[in-house]
Design a protein around this motif. Structure first.
Motif, short mmCIF file in Angstrom:
data_model
loop_
_atom_site.label_atom_id
_atom_site.label_comp_id
_atom_site.label_asym_id
_atom_site.label_seq_id
_atom_site.Cartn_x
_atom_site.Cartn_y
_atom_site.Cartn_z
N ASN A 90 0.83 -1.21 0.00
CA ASN A 90 0.00 0.00 0.00
C ASN A 90 0.86 1.26 0.00
OD1 ASN A 90 -2.71 0.99 -0.06
ND2 ASN A 90 -2.55 1.59 2.08
N HIS A 157 1.04 -12.73 13.13
CA HIS A 157 1.37 -11.58 12.29
C HIS A 157 2.82 -11.64 11.82
CE1 HIS A 157 -2.47 -10.17 13.42
NE2 HIS A 157 -2.14 -9.57 14.54
N GLN A 250 -6.01 -11.10 6.45
CA GLN A 250 -6.90 -10.06 6.97
C GLN A 250 -6.59 -9.66 8.43
OE1 GLN A 250 -9.50 -10.19 9.39
NE2 GLN A 250 -10.09 -8.04 9.00
N LEU A 253 -3.42 -7.50 8.27
CA LEU A 253 -3.67 -6.21 7.62
C LEU A 253 -4.47 -5.30 8.54
CD1 LEU A 253 -4.61 -7.38 4.00
CD2 LEU A 253 -2.38 -6.62 4.84
N ALA A 254 -5.51 -5.84 9.18
CA ALA A 254 -6.33 -5.02 10.07
C ALA A 254 -5.53 -4.53 11.27
CB ALA A 254 -7.54 -5.83 10.54
N MET A 257 -3.05 -1.80 9.55
CA MET A 257 -3.63 -0.67 8.80
C MET A 257 -4.89 -0.10 9.44
SD MET A 257 -3.58 -2.44 5.00
CE MET A 257 -3.92 -0.93 4.09
N GLN A 259 -9.05 -1.62 10.45
CA GLN A 259 -10.02 -2.48 9.79
C GLN A 259 -10.54 -1.89 8.48
OE1 GLN A 259 -11.13 -5.71 10.94
NE2 GLN A 259 -11.67 -5.62 8.77
N ALA A 262 -7.87 -1.96 5.72
CA ALA A 262 -7.59 -3.34 5.37
C ALA A 262 -8.69 -3.91 4.48
CB ALA A 262 -7.45 -4.19 6.63
N SER A 263 -9.94 -3.61 4.82
CA SER A 263 -11.06 -4.09 4.00
C SER A 263 -11.00 -3.50 2.60
CB SER A 263 -12.39 -3.73 4.67
OG SER A 263 -12.53 -4.41 5.90
N TRP A 265 -8.33 -2.53 1.02
CA TRP A 265 -7.21 -3.14 0.31
C TRP A 265 -7.60 -4.53 -0.19
CZ3 TRP A 265 -4.16 -7.38 0.21
CH2 TRP A 265 -2.94 -7.29 -0.45
#
Length: 275
Positions: A90, A157, A250, A253-254, A257, A259, A262-263, A265
């Motif tokens: 990103n 993670h 997910q 990412l959440a 970044m 939630q 992330a969603s 993306w």
């Protein structure tokens, strides 16, 4: 006992489901190996030089041993254990500080010994299966000792971020297994298994595993998605793996970044499962 910190000592003993393991600081390897009985010295012929070479810059290394009371040896080089892991996506670099990583590193290595004990009478497992089983032991150990579940998510993670940065890290990509564990059991239920072998016996038959070819497809998709050298967007590349990869990424990412981003993306990269 702080079994993950050698502190003033160059060695310590830590119990396993069968016997115990000797944990050595690589800086004092000769002093540590002197704690082994004579009949094991031929199994572990190490010096400070050869131990450092064997570690190869890693923070830990394990040697399963054949002995009635001693099941393994773990070498630790705490200065080489990472304090953070990061990945780039990103158009931004995201870093995860690693808390209590020496303890988690040790428990992962002890998990390799437990895996050898579990599988001694069973089927042949791949190197990848040994790695996720070692992380499964780490997660069980945290839950069984009533540690914070955040440390288990940290390991999750960490494996994702390492994979996103370098696809060869798929060799340690335990995130799909850990997520399945969390989907099937509560944190309290994981900790209620008195022995790791009991969790393994209950969870393993239900666990969705991937073949080498399937893992190679995940690695190819991750390389196309996160590789620094990619020059164009291919939203349909490996379309049959995107939803599963999105599910495994997910939570990470959440966490990194938020939630909402992330969603967004995951939608952009067509990694959300269709309802």
């Amino acid at each position: 006992m702080n079994t993950w910190l050698l502190l003033a000592s160059s060695w310590l003993w830590t119990p396993l489901s069968q016997g115990q393991a000797l944990v050595c600081s690589v800086a004092e390897i000769e002093t540590c190996l002197a704690q082994l009985p004579n009949e094991l010295t031929h199994q572990v012929a190490l010096t400070s030089v050869s131990a450092t070479e064997a570690l190869g810059g890693r923070g830990a290394l394990v040697y399963p041993l054949s002995h009635d009371a001693i099941s393994g040896l773990v070498l630790l080089s705490e200065s080489a254990i990472p304090t953070q892991v990061s990945a780039y996506w990103n158009n931004q670099s995201y870093a995860l500080p690693l808390q209590q990583q020496p303890k988690l590193t040790l428990w992962h290595e002890l998990g390799h010994i437990e895996a050898s004990l579990l599988l001694a009478q069973g089927e042949q497992w791949s190197a990848y299966q040994h790695e996720w089983l070692a992380d499964l032991y780490l997660v069980w150990r945290l839950a069984h000792e009533q540690q914070d579940q955040a440390l288990a998510w940290q390991q999750y993670h960490r494996r994702n971020l390492a994979f996103m940065t370098d696809t060869t890290a798929i060799s340690h990509w335990s995130s799909p297994i850990i997520l399945q564990l969390f989907q099937q059991y509560s944190w309290q239920e994981v900790g209620q298994f008195a022995q790791f072998s009991q969790l393994f016996e209950a969870f393993y038959p239900q666990c969705r595993q991937y073949s080498e070819d399937e893992l190679a497809e995940f690695a190819s998709l991750v390389g196309r998605t996160f590789g620094r050298g990619k020059t164009f967007h291919l939203p349909n590349y490996m379309s049959w793996r995107r939803a599963a990869l999105g599910e495994y990424l997910q939570p990470t990412l959440a966490s990194m970044m938020g939630q909402s981003l992330a969603s967004d993306w995951l939608v952009e990269h067509q990694m959300l499962a269709s309802d």
